[in-house]
Design a protein around this motif. Structure first.
Motif, short mmCIF file in Angstrom:
data_model
loop_
_atom_site.label_atom_id
_atom_site.label_comp_id
_atom_site.label_asym_id
_atom_site.label_seq_id
_atom_site.Cartn_x
_atom_site.Cartn_y
_atom_site.Cartn_z
N GLY A 106 34.13 37.71 33.80
CA GLY A 106 33.53 37.18 32.58
C GLY A 106 33.74 35.69 32.39
N CYS A 107 34.82 35.16 32.94
CA CYS A 107 35.15 33.74 32.75
C CYS A 107 34.52 32.84 33.81
N CYS A 108 33.82 33.40 34.78
CA CYS A 108 33.22 32.60 35.84
C CYS A 108 31.86 32.04 35.40
N PRO A 109 31.38 31.01 36.07
CA PRO A 109 30.07 30.44 35.74
C PRO A 109 28.94 31.36 36.15
N GLN A 264 26.82 36.75 36.89
CA GLN A 264 27.97 35.88 37.10
C GLN A 264 28.12 35.47 38.57
N ASN A 265 28.89 34.41 38.79
CA ASN A 265 29.26 34.02 40.16
C ASN A 265 30.41 34.92 40.59
N ILE A 287 32.11 44.99 42.82
CA ILE A 287 31.13 45.92 42.26
C ILE A 287 30.07 45.16 41.47
N PHE A 288 30.51 44.11 40.75
CA PHE A 288 29.56 43.28 40.00
C PHE A 288 28.54 42.65 40.95
N SER A 289 29.00 42.21 42.12
CA SER A 289 28.10 41.60 43.11
C SER A 289 26.99 42.55 43.51
N VAL A 290 27.36 43.81 43.66
CA VAL A 290 26.35 44.82 44.02
C VAL A 290 25.43 45.09 42.84
N TRP A 291 26.05 45.39 41.69
CA TRP A 291 25.28 45.89 40.56
C TRP A 291 24.38 44.83 39.93
N HIS A 292 24.88 43.59 39.74
CA HIS A 292 24.06 42.65 38.96
C HIS A 292 22.79 42.22 39.70
#
Length: 307
Positions: A106-109, A264-265, A287-292
């Motif tokens: 959440g804190c990443c650009p 997110q990055n 997992i965020f990399s896959v899902w987003h």
């Protein structure tokens, strides 16, 4: 060269499928992909160098031409996603390392794939690129500060070391790529068509390495982390859209900010989590990399129908 460019474009267009494939391979073949863990940081550096090869002064000119709109996007990015992450860690019981990883995402650009999704959504692509550029430049200061404020109750946060790492991981390769545009423009123009292939390769290997290093934790609590990631990402799109509407922005700009906030990055989050916390803390980023990328395509398709 044309064949390479076409293949690179194909890989870029099917990004989500490649990330999903390598996440599965990382889980099924952990011994092979775990060896890539030491390469996570260099891989992110290569990705950021590629971004530097494509960024232009026009992207920053947009900031001065529309400071209020870019400001809304940047503030939304660094306010909505960190607060949503904290809220989710309070509501859903999770391991402190996972909680720190969720907050770190959440804190990443913003991620560069948000620019593509904004274009597909028929949103304001120039605004999206400007917001991504500004949040990326602000990340060395903002990300460690937010982590210190929001995640230190879960794990120790060395904000200064994180600041230095982000400078090395992001701004240095970004600056070198931008400099290369000026020094060897012909070579850069020839290399640009292959950049999607390079970026996708870097991201999928990072994802595979993180998944491989945390196979046991994913098998035990992967479903819970996936639910948290889906909620975090989905609420980011929704609250980002509503924030842009509350700021009085038009539909095209609402689309841009909604996607910018939600995506997110996660490559940076995975690298920082691996370096400063643990492989388990990097799982939300993987997992965020896959899902987003999957959700981004779905959201872009829905938003493109809004007029």
């Amino acid at each position: 060269m044309k064949a390479l460019a076409r293949f690179s474009q194909f890989v870029g267009n099917s990004f989500a499928l490649w990330v999903l494939l390598f996440a599965v391979l990382g889980f099924l073949l952990p011994e092979q992909f775990r060896q890539l863990t030491p390469w996570i940081v260099p891989l992110l550096g290569i990705i950021m160098f590629g971004m530097g090869l494509t960024i232009s002064t026009r992207d920053f000119a947009e900031v001065f031409r529309r400071p209020v709109e870019v400001g809304v996007g940047v503030v939304s990015q660094f306010l909505i996603m960190p607060l949503l992450a904290v809220l989710l860690t309070r509501i859903i019981p999770m391991d402190p390392q996972v909680a720190a990883g969720v907050i770190l995402v959440g804190c990443c650009p913003g991620g560069t794939s948000s620019n593509v999704m904004t274009y597909l959504a028929k949103g304001d692509t120039a605004l999206s690129v400007a917001c991504t550029s500004v949040t990326t430049l602000a990340a060395p200061i903002v990300t460690p500060f937010l982590m210190l404020m929001l995640a230190s109750e879960y794990l120790p946060v060395d904000a200064w070391a994180m600041f230095i790492s982000i400078l090395k991981l992001m701004l240095l390769p970004l600056a070198l790529g931008f400099l290369a545009q000026k020094l060897v423009p012909t070579l850069v123009r020839a290399a640009v068509p292959a950049l999607p292939l390079v970026s996708v390769t870097g991201i999928v290997l990072i994802v595979a390495a993180v998944v491989a290093a945390s196979k046991g934790a994913i098998a035990e609590s992967g479903l819970m982390i996936f639910v948290v990631v889906v909620l975090h990402n989905g609420l980011g799109y929704l609250v980002g859209f509503l924030a842009a509407r509350a700021a009085g922005l038009g539909l095209a700009r609402r689309k841009a900010i909604a996607i910018e906030v939600g995506m997110q990055n996660s490559g940076l989050a995975a690298a920082l989590a691996t370096a400063y916390f643990s492989p388990l803390a990097a799982v939300p980023a993987a997992i965020f990399s896959v899902w987003h990328n999957i959700s981004g395509a779905i959201v872009a398709s829905v938003l493109s129908r809004m007029k």
